[in-house]
Write a protein that holds these residues in place. Structure first.
Motif, mmCIF file in Angstrom:
data_model
loop_
_atom_site.group_PDB
_atom_site.id
_atom_site.type_symbol
_atom_site.label_atom_id
_atom_site.label_comp_id
_atom_site.label_asym_id
_atom_site.label_seq_id
_atom_site.Cartn_x
_atom_site.Cartn_y
_atom_site.Cartn_z
ATOM 1 N N GLY A 120 51.518 38.704 43.349
ATOM 2 C CA GLY A 120 51.896 38.689 44.752
ATOM 3 C C GLY A 120 51.091 39.598 45.653
ATOM 4 O O GLY A 120 51.355 39.653 46.856
ATOM 5 N N LYS A 121 50.109 40.302 45.113
ATOM 6 C CA LYS A 121 49.293 41.206 45.919
ATOM 7 C C LYS A 121 47.854 40.691 46.001
ATOM 8 O O LYS A 121 47.310 40.217 45.011
ATOM 9 C CB LYS A 121 49.301 42.612 45.315
ATOM 10 C CG LYS A 121 50.679 43.269 45.281
ATOM 11 C CD LYS A 121 50.590 44.659 44.682
ATOM 12 C CE LYS A 121 51.958 45.322 44.650
ATOM 13 N NZ LYS A 121 51.893 46.683 44.045
ATOM 14 N N ARG A 122 47.294 40.829 47.190
ATOM 15 C CA ARG A 122 45.912 40.416 47.380
ATOM 16 C C ARG A 122 44.992 41.597 47.114
ATOM 17 O O ARG A 122 45.141 42.675 47.697
ATOM 18 C CB ARG A 122 45.695 39.895 48.800
ATOM 19 C CG ARG A 122 44.265 39.461 49.058
ATOM 20 C CD ARG A 122 44.109 38.774 50.383
ATOM 21 N NE ARG A 122 42.734 38.371 50.628
ATOM 22 C CZ ARG A 122 42.332 37.617 51.635
ATOM 23 N NH1 ARG A 122 43.244 37.178 52.511
ATOM 24 N NH2 ARG A 122 41.081 37.299 51.788
ATOM 25 N N LEU A 123 44.019 41.371 46.216
ATOM 26 C CA LEU A 123 43.069 42.409 45.845
ATOM 27 C C LEU A 123 41.687 42.009 46.338
ATOM 28 O O LEU A 123 41.238 40.867 46.138
ATOM 29 C CB LEU A 123 43.038 42.603 44.320
ATOM 30 C CG LEU A 123 44.393 42.884 43.644
ATOM 31 C CD1 LEU A 123 44.221 42.965 42.129
ATOM 32 C CD2 LEU A 123 44.991 44.178 44.185
ATOM 33 N N ALA A 124 41.025 42.933 46.994
ATOM 34 C CA ALA A 124 39.685 42.660 47.509
ATOM 35 C C ALA A 124 38.679 42.620 46.361
ATOM 36 O O ALA A 124 38.850 43.270 45.332
ATOM 37 C CB ALA A 124 39.280 43.734 48.520
ATOM 38 N N THR A 125 37.623 41.832 46.533
ATOM 39 C CA THR A 125 36.562 41.744 45.531
ATOM 40 C C THR A 125 35.252 42.193 46.156
ATOM 41 O O THR A 125 34.784 41.601 47.124
ATOM 42 C CB THR A 125 36.422 40.308 45.013
ATOM 43 O OG1 THR A 125 36.310 39.413 46.129
ATOM 44 C CG2 THR A 125 37.624 39.902 44.176
ATOM 45 N N THR A 126 34.672 43.233 45.605
ATOM 46 C CA THR A 126 33.388 43.745 46.091
ATOM 47 C C THR A 126 32.251 43.429 45.135
ATOM 48 O O THR A 126 31.083 43.586 45.488
ATOM 49 C CB THR A 126 33.463 45.268 46.272
ATOM 50 O OG1 THR A 126 33.832 45.878 45.015
ATOM 51 C CG2 THR A 126 34.502 45.625 47.322
ATOM 52 N N GLU A 127 32.589 42.971 43.936
ATOM 53 C CA GLU A 127 31.596 42.589 42.938
ATOM 54 C C GLU A 127 32.094 41.342 42.219
ATOM 55 O O GLU A 127 33.271 41.005 42.269
ATOM 56 C CB GLU A 127 31.375 43.713 41.913
ATOM 57 C CG GLU A 127 30.751 44.965 42.473
ATOM 58 C CD GLU A 127 30.606 46.037 41.402
ATOM 59 O OE1 GLU A 127 31.288 45.925 40.358
ATOM 60 O OE2 GLU A 127 29.809 46.964 41.600
ATOM 61 N N GLY A 128 31.183 40.659 41.538
ATOM 62 C CA GLY A 128 31.562 39.513 40.722
ATOM 63 C C GLY A 128 31.607 38.216 41.497
ATOM 64 O O GLY A 128 31.499 38.186 42.728
ATOM 65 N N THR A 129 31.765 37.127 40.763
ATOM 66 C CA THR A 129 31.837 35.789 41.343
ATOM 67 C C THR A 129 33.258 35.247 41.208
ATOM 68 O O THR A 129 34.014 35.707 40.360
ATOM 69 C CB THR A 129 30.864 34.833 40.628
ATOM 70 O OG1 THR A 129 31.148 34.827 39.219
ATOM 71 C CG2 THR A 129 29.434 35.278 40.839
ATOM 72 N N PRO A 130 33.632 34.276 42.046
ATOM 73 C CA PRO A 130 35.006 33.745 41.995
ATOM 74 C C PRO A 130 35.291 33.052 40.662
ATOM 75 O O PRO A 130 34.630 32.079 40.301
ATOM 76 C CB PRO A 130 35.046 32.755 43.161
ATOM 77 C CG PRO A 130 33.625 32.415 43.433
ATOM 78 C CD PRO A 130 32.834 33.632 43.100
ATOM 79 N N GLN A 131 36.260 33.563 39.934
ATOM 80 C CA GLN A 131 36.589 33.005 38.624
ATOM 81 C C GLN A 131 37.263 31.652 38.784
ATOM 82 O O GLN A 131 38.099 31.444 39.644
ATOM 83 C CB GLN A 131 37.513 33.959 37.875
ATOM 84 C CG GLN A 131 36.872 35.304 37.586
ATOM 85 C CD GLN A 131 37.909 36.329 37.154
ATOM 86 O OE1 GLN A 131 39.100 36.110 37.290
ATOM 87 N NE2 GLN A 131 37.437 37.460 36.665
ATOM 88 N N GLY A 132 36.878 30.721 37.922
ATOM 89 C CA GLY A 132 37.482 29.402 37.949
ATOM 90 C C GLY A 132 36.872 28.463 38.958
ATOM 91 O O GLY A 132 37.265 27.306 39.029
ATOM 92 N N GLY A 133 35.909 28.911 39.737
ATOM 93 C CA GLY A 133 35.304 28.063 40.754
ATOM 94 C C GLY A 133 34.063 27.356 40.252
ATOM 95 O O GLY A 133 33.353 27.849 39.379
ATOM 96 N N SER A 134 33.781 26.187 40.833
ATOM 97 C CA SER A 134 32.597 25.429 40.445
ATOM 98 C C SER A 134 31.310 26.144 40.819
ATOM 99 O O SER A 134 30.278 25.962 40.175
ATOM 100 C CB SER A 134 32.625 24.046 41.112
ATOM 101 O OG SER A 134 33.778 23.334 40.758
ATOM 102 N N VAL A 135 31.379 26.984 41.859
ATOM 103 C CA VAL A 135 30.168 27.646 42.328
ATOM 104 C C VAL A 135 29.807 28.851 41.474
ATOM 105 O O VAL A 135 28.655 29.285 41.460
ATOM 106 C CB VAL A 135 30.344 28.066 43.807
ATOM 107 C CG1 VAL A 135 31.272 29.278 43.931
ATOM 108 C CG2 VAL A 135 29.007 28.332 44.474
ATOM 109 N N SER A 136 30.760 29.394 40.737
ATOM 110 C CA SER A 136 30.520 30.616 39.979
ATOM 111 C C SER A 136 29.413 30.478 38.932
ATOM 112 O O SER A 136 28.519 31.322 38.853
ATOM 113 C CB SER A 136 31.824 31.086 39.320
ATOM 114 O OG SER A 136 31.630 32.286 38.610
ATOM 115 N N PRO A 137 29.406 29.425 38.083
ATOM 116 C CA PRO A 137 28.316 29.307 37.108
ATOM 117 C C PRO A 137 26.940 29.174 37.754
ATOM 118 O O PRO A 137 25.958 29.741 37.257
ATOM 119 C CB PRO A 137 28.690 28.040 36.325
ATOM 120 C CG PRO A 137 30.162 27.900 36.496
ATOM 121 C CD PRO A 137 30.442 28.392 37.877
ATOM 122 N N LEU A 138 26.843 28.431 38.856
ATOM 123 C CA LEU A 138 25.551 28.288 39.520
ATOM 124 C C LEU A 138 25.083 29.621 40.081
ATOM 125 O O LEU A 138 23.907 29.995 39.941
ATOM 126 C CB LEU A 138 25.654 27.248 40.632
ATOM 127 C CG LEU A 138 24.380 27.065 41.468
ATOM 128 C CD1 LEU A 138 23.235 26.581 40.597
ATOM 129 C CD2 LEU A 138 24.624 26.096 42.629
#
Length: 492
Positions: A253-271
């Motif tokens: 239930g909490k939103r955590l900011a991302t300053t590193e890494g790629t979006p997990q589970g997304g199609s764009v992440s592997p590319l």
């Protein structure tokens, strides 16, 4: 060969054709009438024509990228937000998956697809599209740790998949031949076969098995945007990639900011991961083996897991030191527990025997343990056996699931086990791995037998009846893949 010395790609897999799908709404939907039977052929032609138009656009982008390796593309975003492109992406998404934080499912979104897709296209066109946080969950890993997984909202999945389709037309002409992970027409078995043939055909005496620690979570956003800008000058494309990178995650239930890494589970992440390693590792390594190595060097990479073969130990030791410095520059580091240099190759066994040492060590890559072996005719071969760690972990999962399904009917459980075994054979069914697959089948049979006997204290199940169930529901192992030399074309 590229005319500058050694080839860019030691081993290149035979490319498979890309199958493109898609579906169009009824041409007569605006009139509120059902599609006439006589228009079915016409509808198919429209659908085929639009699909061909999309492919023709990608072909032109691909040709431009191949002609000029320094060309920066300034107008790409309009290819992404086309309704036909979004529709194609929608139908390529897995249908029975958990929804993202908005609760939108594939089926519900498709009920008003011809209204939803144009509206999404307009938001993408005018810049009103907003990426939503990724819902994060965790899966247990074989070593007891937790693997984070991410679930995107449906519209993020659609847009990312459409974006990847366009960007792949550019980057597939740039990526090196030794990169195999998450690329169209390439698979883990292509990488496995490339490695086996490279070790067998080239002068490989030492193998470096390397792994990057927490790679997908360590990607530096600043470097990634700079790498993308080498080829992409369309600010709208970069702006949306940054939106996905900065969308954050929702956990408990909490939103955590991302300053590193790629979006997990997304199609764009592997590319994005492949783009990052292309500039941070692949280009540098290709130059290193041309200019710095004394002997031959082979390289096979699948995402952040890669293996190198060296002719001389001095080259390997020098490379490891320089590799650590290179990765550190881009916020990456080698995983010490998963990175090691071993003596391995055609002459490793006899060289070690001459020095009074034991047999060559083994290494793991893509779920297989690689060993030095010989054929019946005495020729060197790389044995690839199912990793014991993976085997035990899978059997542990099956045991727990059998307990949960204990009181279901035998046909229901039998069908489930049949699918499990067939999936196992599809991946691990490589030449010389038959015994390991037979062991897996026997252990599955034993676990099922124990589970069935626990269903009742008066169970009359014996081995004879179990053998009949085994023949009915548990398929026998089968080698699914050809020998490495048969799959690959080798360039010397």
């Amino acid at each position: 060969m590229n005319g500058r010395g050694k080839s860019d790609s030691l081993i290149v897999p035979v490319k498979l054709s890309n199958k493109d799908g898609g579906a169009l709404a009824s041409a007569e939907k605006v009139e509120g009438r059902r599609l006439a039977k006589g228009n079915s052929d016409q509808q198919t032609r429209y659908r085929t024509q639009r699909r061909e138009d999309l492919q023709h656009e990608l072909a032109r982008i691909r040709q431009a990228a191949q002609r000029d390796k320094k060309l920066r593309f300034t107008a790409l975003w309009h290819h992404v937000y086309k309704v036909d492109r979004l529709r194609e992406a929608y139908f390529r998404i897995k249908r029975k998956v958990a929804p993202g934080i908005d609760g939108e499912t594939w089926q519900h979104y498709g009920e008003n697809l011809e209204e939803n897709l144009p509206e999404l296209s307009r938001r993408l066109q005018r810049g009103a599209y907003r990426a939503k946080p990724v819902k994060r969950g965790y899966l247990p890993k074989p070593d007891g740790r937790q693997r984070p997984i991410g679930v995107l909202v449906l519209e993020d999945k659609i847009t990312q998949r459409a974006t990847v389709k366009v960007l792949e037309a550019i980057y597939e002409s740039d990526f090196k031949g030794f990169s195999y992970g998450f690329r169209p027409g390439r698979s883990a078995h292509d990488a496995l076969d490339a490695l086996a043939v490279g070790i067998r055909r080239k002068k490989v005496n030492w193998v470096l098995d390397a792994d990057i620690r927490g790679f997908f979570d360590a990607i530096d956003h600043g470097w990634l945007v700079r790498f993308i800008a080498h080829r992409i000058a369309d600010r709208r494309v970069i702006r949306h990639i940054v939106k996905w990178l900065k969308a954050g995650v929702m956990e408990e239930g909490k939103r955590l900011a991302t300053t590193e890494g790629t979006p997990q589970g997304g199609s764009v992440s592997p590319l994005l991961a492949n783009i990052y390693l292309h500039y941070a590792l692949d280009l540098w390594l290709d130059q290193w083996r041309r200019r710095r190595a004394r002997g031959e060097v082979i390289f096979v990479r699948y995402a952040d897991d890669f293996v190198l073969g060296f002719q001389y130990r001095s080259d390997a030791e020098k490379f490891v030191g320089e590799l650590r410095e290179r990765l550190r520059r881009f916020n990456l580091e080698l995983h010490d527990d998963k990175t090691r240099l071993i003596e391995f190759g055609r002459f490793a066994a006899q060289n070690r025997k001459r020095r009074g040492l034991r047999k060559p060590a083994t290494f793991n890559f893509l779920g297989f343990t690689h060993m030095c072996g010989k054929t019946q005719k005495g020729k060197f071969v790389v044995w690839r056996l199912t990793m014991r760690k993976r085997l035990r972990a899978k059997l542990k999962q099956i045991k727990a699931e059998l307990r949960r399904r204990m009181h279901l009917s035998i046909p229901v459980v039998g069908q489930w086990l049949k699918r499990i075994l067939q999936g196992h054979y599809n991946y691990y069914g490589v030449p010389l791995n038959y015994r390991a697959m037979s062991t897996f089948r026997y252990e599955v049979k034993r676990l099922w037998f124990k589970t069935l006997r626990r269903r009742s204290q008066k169970s009359r199940l014996n081995w004879d009846r179990m053998s009949r169930l085994e023949k009915r529901w548990l398929p026998v192992p089968k080698i699914r893949h050809p020998y490495p030399e048969q799959r690959l074309r080798v360039f010397t």
